[in-house]
Design a protein around this motif. Structure first.
Motif, PDB file in Angstrom:
ATOM      1  N   LYS A 158      12.521   1.752  -7.766  1.00 61.89           N
ATOM      2  CA  LYS A 158      12.064   2.248  -8.968  1.00 61.89           C
ATOM      3  C   LYS A 158      10.350   2.460  -8.560  1.00 61.89           C
ATOM      4  O   LYS A 158      10.020   3.692  -9.269  1.00 61.89           O
ATOM      5  N   VAL A 159       9.775   1.627  -8.016  1.00 62.92           N
ATOM      6  CA  VAL A 159       8.414   1.576  -7.781  1.00 62.92           C
ATOM      7  C   VAL A 159       8.212   2.993  -6.708  1.00 62.92           C
ATOM      8  O   VAL A 159       7.162   3.922  -7.179  1.00 62.92           O
ATOM      9  N   THR A 160       8.961   2.756  -5.759  1.00 61.06           N
ATOM     10  CA  THR A 160       9.057   4.394  -4.822  1.00 61.06           C
ATOM     11  C   THR A 160       9.196   5.512  -5.799  1.00 61.06           C
ATOM     12  O   THR A 160       8.314   6.638  -5.706  1.00 61.06           O
ATOM     13  N   LYS A 161       9.945   5.650  -6.536  1.00 60.29           N
ATOM     14  CA  LYS A 161      10.209   7.102  -7.292  1.00 60.29           C
ATOM     15  C   LYS A 161       8.922   7.161  -8.118  1.00 60.29           C
ATOM     16  O   LYS A 161       8.747   8.328  -8.575  1.00 60.29           O
ATOM     17  N   SER A 162       8.552   6.056  -8.891  1.00 60.67           N
ATOM     18  CA  SER A 162       7.423   6.303  -9.869  1.00 60.67           C
ATOM     19  C   SER A 162       6.080   6.731  -9.264  1.00 60.67           C
ATOM     20  O   SER A 162       5.034   7.218  -9.982  1.00 60.67           O
ATOM     21  N   HIS A 163       5.941   6.752  -7.981  1.00 64.22           N
ATOM     22  CA  HIS A 163       4.616   7.259  -7.071  1.00 64.22           C
ATOM     23  C   HIS A 163       4.719   8.916  -7.326  1.00 64.22           C
ATOM     24  O   HIS A 163       3.732   9.431  -7.220  1.00 64.22           O
ATOM     25  N   ALA A 164       5.833   9.424  -7.615  1.00 59.80           N
ATOM     26  CA  ALA A 164       5.946  10.880  -7.862  1.00 59.80           C
ATOM     27  C   ALA A 164       5.070  11.763  -6.970  1.00 59.80           C
ATOM     28  O   ALA A 164       5.574  11.682  -5.546  1.00 59.80           O
ATOM     29  N   ARG A 165       4.257  12.388  -7.424  1.00 56.76           N
ATOM     30  CA  ARG A 165       3.428  13.361  -6.452  1.00 56.76           C
ATOM     31  C   ARG A 165       2.619  12.810  -5.558  1.00 56.76           C
ATOM     32  O   ARG A 165       2.410  13.339  -4.234  1.00 56.76           O
ATOM     33  N   ASP A 166       2.318  11.446  -5.444  1.00 59.51           N
ATOM     34  CA  ASP A 166       1.722  10.772  -4.442  1.00 59.51           C
ATOM     35  C   ASP A 166       2.381  10.272  -3.433  1.00 59.51           C
ATOM     36  O   ASP A 166       2.010   9.835  -2.345  1.00 59.51           O
ATOM     37  N   LEU A 167       3.649  10.275  -3.454  1.00 56.40           N
ATOM     38  CA  LEU A 167       4.803   9.605  -2.353  1.00 56.40           C
ATOM     39  C   LEU A 167       4.425  10.202  -1.256  1.00 56.40           C
ATOM     40  O   LEU A 167       4.324   9.367  -0.035  1.00 56.40           O
ATOM     41  N   PRO A 168       4.631  11.588  -0.942  1.00 47.99           N
ATOM     42  CA  PRO A 168       4.596  11.895   0.463  1.00 47.99           C
ATOM     43  C   PRO A 168       3.340  11.447   1.120  1.00 47.99           C
ATOM     44  O   PRO A 168       3.315  10.898   2.478  1.00 47.99           O
ATOM     45  N   MET A 169       2.055  11.374   0.521  1.00 46.86           N
ATOM     46  CA  MET A 169       0.896  10.751   1.365  1.00 46.86           C
ATOM     47  C   MET A 169       0.858   9.427   1.464  1.00 46.86           C
ATOM     48  O   MET A 169       0.572   8.880   2.292  1.00 46.86           O
ATOM     49  N   LEU A 170       1.346   8.867   0.337  1.00 45.61           N
ATOM     50  CA  LEU A 170       1.320   7.103   0.330  1.00 45.61           C
ATOM     51  C   LEU A 170       2.431   6.698   1.568  1.00 45.61           C
ATOM     52  O   LEU A 170       2.154   5.699   2.168  1.00 45.61           O
ATOM     53  N   ALA A 171       3.478   7.472   1.563  1.00 51.24           N
ATOM     54  CA  ALA A 171       4.658   6.825   2.610  1.00 51.24           C
ATOM     55  C   ALA A 171       3.954   7.149   3.884  1.00 51.24           C
ATOM     56  O   ALA A 171       4.441   6.235   4.995  1.00 51.24           O
ATOM     57  N   ALA A 172       3.227   8.181   4.210  1.00 49.07           N
ATOM     58  CA  ALA A 172       2.927   8.492   5.559  1.00 49.07           C
ATOM     59  C   ALA A 172       1.470   7.355   5.971  1.00 49.07           C
ATOM     60  O   ALA A 172       1.490   6.909   6.925  1.00 49.07           O
ATOM     61  N   TRP A 173       0.820   7.021   4.706  1.00 51.40           N
ATOM     62  CA  TRP A 173      -0.243   5.983   4.867  1.00 51.40           C
ATOM     63  C   TRP A 173       0.375   4.856   4.988  1.00 51.40           C
ATOM     64  O   TRP A 173      -0.169   4.133   6.072  1.00 51.40           O
ATOM     65  N   LEU A 174       1.413   4.322   4.319  1.00 54.25           N
ATOM     66  CA  LEU A 174       1.999   3.071   4.710  1.00 54.25           C
ATOM     67  C   LEU A 174       2.528   3.013   6.183  1.00 54.25           C
ATOM     68  O   LEU A 174       2.394   2.011   7.046  1.00 54.25           O
ATOM     69  N   LEU A 175       2.975   3.829   6.745  1.00 57.49           N
ATOM     70  CA  LEU A 175       3.742   4.001   8.249  1.00 57.49           C
ATOM     71  C   LEU A 175       2.472   4.048   9.159  1.00 57.49           C
ATOM     72  O   LEU A 175       2.564   3.287  10.228  1.00 57.49           O
ATOM     73  N   ASP A 176       1.423   4.498   8.858  1.00 59.43           N
ATOM     74  CA  ASP A 176       0.364   4.416   9.492  1.00 59.43           C
ATOM     75  C   ASP A 176      -0.425   3.221   9.657  1.00 59.43           C
ATOM     76  O   ASP A 176      -0.660   2.677  10.926  1.00 59.43           O
ATOM     77  N   VAL A 177      -0.312   2.378   8.350  1.00 57.27           N
ATOM     78  CA  VAL A 177      -0.856   1.016   8.398  1.00 57.27           C
ATOM     79  C   VAL A 177       0.010   0.098   9.112  1.00 57.27           C
ATOM     80  O   VAL A 177      -0.556  -0.950   9.788  1.00 57.27           O
ATOM     81  N   ALA A 178       1.138   0.076   9.255  1.00 60.99           N
ATOM     82  CA  ALA A 178       2.273  -0.646   9.693  1.00 60.99           C
ATOM     83  C   ALA A 178       2.243  -0.999  10.962  1.00 60.99           C
ATOM     84  O   ALA A 178       1.934  -0.199  11.933  1.00 60.99           O
TER      85      ALA A 178
END
Length: 215
Positions: A158-178
């Motif tokens: 539910k949280v992932t879906k609720s990021h909506a338009r920010d999801l692409p950038m945040l997903a890539a950011w998360l993978l960069d951080v990990a």
């Protein structure tokens, strides 16, 4: 008729997968002090660079506020029911959120001098790191012990879906951080369509943003 998700973890049940949750913390710990340093170096005449920095900051502030809202509205109430003795710690964490919201409110306003924004970013960085130290030392073990893996997984979707338009950038950011092992875990457990989109466009868009912001 759907069956309610079991919330309490029973002895022998799987432990909730907190990898994404904790990597998100790692990214938040990294980013705000780093952006303050960027603003210290940013030429005040470079309006284009400042606009990109402000855009990236706005994304991260939305992500932070979203993260805190999910904790206040879903995770903390669940823990209050499952672990009543944790109430004092959860009260402290909610108070921290309110204190940070004051700084986030100032940072969300436009047109401020870079030095003022950088000072607020350093204040937020200090507040956030102290908050996360408490959360990870006191509350994360409670989540692992008491919250069911099924509830945590359903909440995460539910949280992932609720990021909506920010999801692409945040997903890539998360993978960069990990770290590499965590990156493999997050990427491997993501829906196939998200993995394809990341390879086709999300990663490149994020890398362009990072280059523009950090140089």
């Amino acid at each position: 008729m759907t069956t309610p998700t079991q919330t309490r973890r029973r002895p022998g049940d799987p432990v909730p997968d907190l990898v994404t949750f904790l990597v998100f913390h790692t990214g938040l710990r990294r980013e705000f002090g780093r952006l303050a340093e960027v603003l210290d170096r940013c030429d005040p005449r470079d309006e284009r660079r400042r606009a990109v920095v402000d855009e990236h900051l706005a994304l991260l502030l939305r992500a932070l506020h979203h993260h805190h809202t999910e904790e206040d509205e879903a995770i903390w109430p669940l823990l209050r029911g499952l672990v009543p003795e944790a109430a004092a710690t959860l009260d402290r964490l909610e108070a921290d959120h309110q204190e940070m919201d004051t700084v986030i409110g100032r940072l969300s306003g436009g047109g401020r001098p870079a030095r003022e924004v950088a000072a607020d970013l350093r204040s937020l960085d200090r507040l956030l790191n102290t908050h996360l130290d408490l959360e990870e030392s006191e509350v994360v073990p409670l989540i692992r012990e008491h919250v069911s893996a099924a509830w945590w997984e359903e909440s995460g979707k539910k949280v992932t879906k609720s990021h909506a338009r920010d999801l692409p950038m945040l997903a890539a950011w998360l993978l960069d951080v990990a770290a590499p092992a965590d990156r493999d875990h997050i990427f491997g457990s993501a829906p196939a369509v998200m993995r394809v989109l990341y390879r086709l466009s999300w990663r490149r868009a994020y890398e362009r943003r990072v280059s523009q912001v950090y140089g």
